[in-house]
Design a protein around this motif. Structure first.
Motif, short mmCIF file in Angstrom:
data_model
loop_
_atom_site.label_atom_id
_atom_site.label_comp_id
_atom_site.label_asym_id
_atom_site.label_seq_id
_atom_site.Cartn_x
_atom_site.Cartn_y
_atom_site.Cartn_z
N PHE A 352 30.97 1.50 -52.69
CA PHE A 352 30.58 2.67 -51.92
C PHE A 352 31.78 3.20 -51.15
N LYS A 353 32.06 4.47 -51.31
CA LYS A 353 33.17 5.09 -50.61
C LYS A 353 32.67 6.31 -49.84
N THR A 367 30.25 8.32 -52.31
CA THR A 367 30.32 8.22 -53.76
C THR A 367 30.02 6.77 -54.12
N VAL A 368 29.34 6.59 -55.24
CA VAL A 368 28.93 5.26 -55.68
C VAL A 368 29.44 5.03 -57.09
N LEU A 369 30.05 3.89 -57.33
CA LEU A 369 30.55 3.56 -58.66
C LEU A 369 29.39 3.31 -59.61
N GLU A 379 17.98 1.16 -59.10
CA GLU A 379 17.18 2.32 -59.49
C GLU A 379 17.49 3.56 -58.67
N GLY A 380 17.96 3.35 -57.44
CA GLY A 380 18.24 4.50 -56.60
C GLY A 380 18.94 4.10 -55.31
N ILE A 381 19.57 5.09 -54.68
CA ILE A 381 20.26 4.91 -53.41
C ILE A 381 19.68 5.93 -52.43
N LEU A 382 19.40 5.50 -51.22
CA LEU A 382 18.81 6.37 -50.21
C LEU A 382 19.70 6.37 -48.97
N LYS A 410 26.19 10.77 -60.14
CA LYS A 410 27.01 11.98 -60.21
C LYS A 410 26.19 13.23 -59.92
N LEU A 411 24.87 13.11 -60.10
CA LEU A 411 23.99 14.24 -59.79
C LEU A 411 23.82 14.35 -58.28
N PRO A 412 23.63 15.57 -57.75
CA PRO A 412 23.46 15.71 -56.30
C PRO A 412 22.17 15.04 -55.84
#
Length: 491
Positions: A352-353, A367-369, A379-382, A410-412
């Motif tokens: 995570f950056k 941004t997430v690798l 499955e997801g990041i919140l 990469k999607l918003p």
């Protein structure tokens, strides 16, 4: 405690030095307890509740325990230094594993429908698909009939009936929770009450038809607010209203001025079985003025329950824009943390950056690798930003803006808004507890969670704690309606 299961052998052993101590002695007592199917709970060594209790028993009686589960057979073996230790452990196991009355029917969501003010017989409910989701939201419309003021006694009786149904649902729930050792978190979430089943092509229902669908379909709630306007704008309008109310409501308890309340950022990593939450702390740098950096706080993990074990009270309120759900989640205890969570703190720091931008509400953009998402089946990041207000000495209101990334980071992100109500003492009441010899000393839900000893809690002994609780729920619901209208009128 035999249970139908797969053909794979599953074993759980207590993680302690008790086995080494037992093996070092010349005399060792070994007792095997095969559990019959009738009268015992289902055993799955992978259940964290069961692992926690077994570890507690092992420590209390200084024994080593092993659980074997193969197809329909469950066998627990006790290794002890002496007979008293072995028998004490067995008695404790029997006490927590024998089925209690009502437990078979508790682990399921309850669905309740609050009666409209104008009476059930005068309401029509319109179901509409919202945002292309596989579900529909009930919206009540006034059919021809007497006005609300003409149906007071009838509505009062229906409200009492609804409250009694709620009491029964909460009573079943608290009896079940008495046997859960883990730390838990209980919150009232305001969101849309969705139905997953309805008659195709039919959009209008009588109140009784809606009740029938709700009870049959097993509805599911969401914490998002369904409006075709900016989520951040709704949150700003709501925070403004909550702040003004919290500055004037009698018996308000707050350490700071509501204008000085600062948002708290947190990150939630969603896997197949867990919600892992980390605080996002701000560090003021010594470089350029106003420049900040961010770091992650210690993680906490909550289990994503299967539908059959989820503890939810789902309430449909046809006259309001927002329904509510009382949810209870199990937290992964420290001793099970490393085994339960697939990734480590170093994985998070490396994957995570933080960028120099901020998202609506103030959450720092990240941004997430993709490697992190794929390796650990995320499955997801919140990303969540939360403002917390003391509504009074008993209840807190949280307003949050959250940004959710799916598996393709990469999607918003999709932005949403959440509103939560909870008791100021609930977290302390639901802390980790030793159940190796006895369950939690809980009785009635109202007495446990809605009555707390102290000078500020229900000075009037005639006050029904359920009335007070439901009034708080209605109060927050009204704030949501007003905030949404305010945000919509600004467009």
């Amino acid at each position: 405690m035999a249970s139908g299961g797969g053909s794979t052998l599953r074993i759980f052993s207590t993680q302690s030095n008790n086995l080494t101590v037992v093996q070092a002695n010349k005399i060792m007592v070994e007792i095997t307890l095969p559990l019959p199917a009738h009268g015992y709970k289902d055993v799955d060594p992978g259940e964290l509740d069961l692992q926690t209790i077994i570890n507690q028993i092992a420590q209390k009686f200084r024994v080593h325990l092993e659980v074997d589960f193969d197809e329909s057979d469950a066998i627990i073996t006790v290794f002890a230094l002496n007979k008293p230790g072995a028998h004490g452990a067995l008695n404790a196991l029997r006490n927590i594993l024998v089925c209690k009355s009502g437990e078979k029917s508790v682990w399921r969501p309850f669905a309740l429908v609050r009666p409209p003010r104008s009476g059930k017989e005068n309401m029509k409910t319109v179901l509409q698909t919202v945002g292309g989701k596989n579900g529909a939201r009930p919206t009540a419309t006034n059919a021809r009939g007497p006005k609300s003021s003409d149906a007071g006694p009838v509505v009062k009786a229906q409200e009492e009936e609804y409250k009694e149904e709620l009491k029964k649902a909460l009573a079943f729930t608290v009896q079940n929770l008495k046997h859960v050792p883990n730390k838990m978190r209980m919150r009232v979430h305001f969101g849309t009450f969705r139905l997953r089943e309805w008659k195709k092509g039919q959009t209008e229902y009588t109140f009784s038809e809606l009740e029938s669908i709700v009870r049959r379909a097993g509805p599911r709630g969401t914490s998002s607010i369904d409006k075709h306007i900016g989520q951040a704008e709704i949150a700003d309008a709501l925070r403004s209203r909550v702040a003004s109310i919290c500055g004037s409501v009698p018996r308000t308890v707050r350490s700071d001025s509501v204008d000085d309340i600062k948002p708290v950022h947190s990150l939630v990593i969603i896997t197949k079985n867990l919600h892992v939450e980390l605080g996002v702390d701000t560090i003021q740098t010594k470089g350029r003025a106003g420049q900040v950096t961010y770091t992650f706080g210690p993680p906490a993990a909550f289990r994503r329950e299967k539908r059959s074990r989820a503890i939810e009270i789902l309430n449909s309120c046809p006259e309001g824009h927002y329904d509510w759900i009382l949810e209870i989640h199990n937290q992964i205890d420290t001793q099970d943390f490393n085994a339960a969570i697939p990734f480590r703190s170093t994985d998070i720091r490396n994957s995570f950056k933080f960028t120099n931008n901020v998202l609506p509400g103030g959450f720092p953009a990240i941004t997430v690798l993709a490697h992190f998402m794929n390796t650990f089946d995320v499955e997801g990041i919140l990303g969540r930003t939360t403002w917390s207000y003391m509504l009074n000495s008993e209840y807190c209101v949280e307003v949050s803006i959250h940004h959710k990334w799916g598996s393709d980071t990469k999607l918003p992100p999709v932005t949403g808004t959440g509103v939560t109500l909870y008791g100021s003492d609930w977290d302390d009441d639901m802390d980790l507890e030793d159940l190796s010899t006895a369950p939690r000393k809980w009785n009635d839900f109202g007495k446990q969670f809605l009555h707390v000893d102290g000078p500020t809690r229900h000075r009037n002994p005639d006050t029904d704690p359920y009335d007070d609780f439901l009034n708080r729920v209605r109060f927050v619901g009204n704030l949501l309606d007003e905030a949404a209208d305010e945000a919509a009128s600004s467009h």
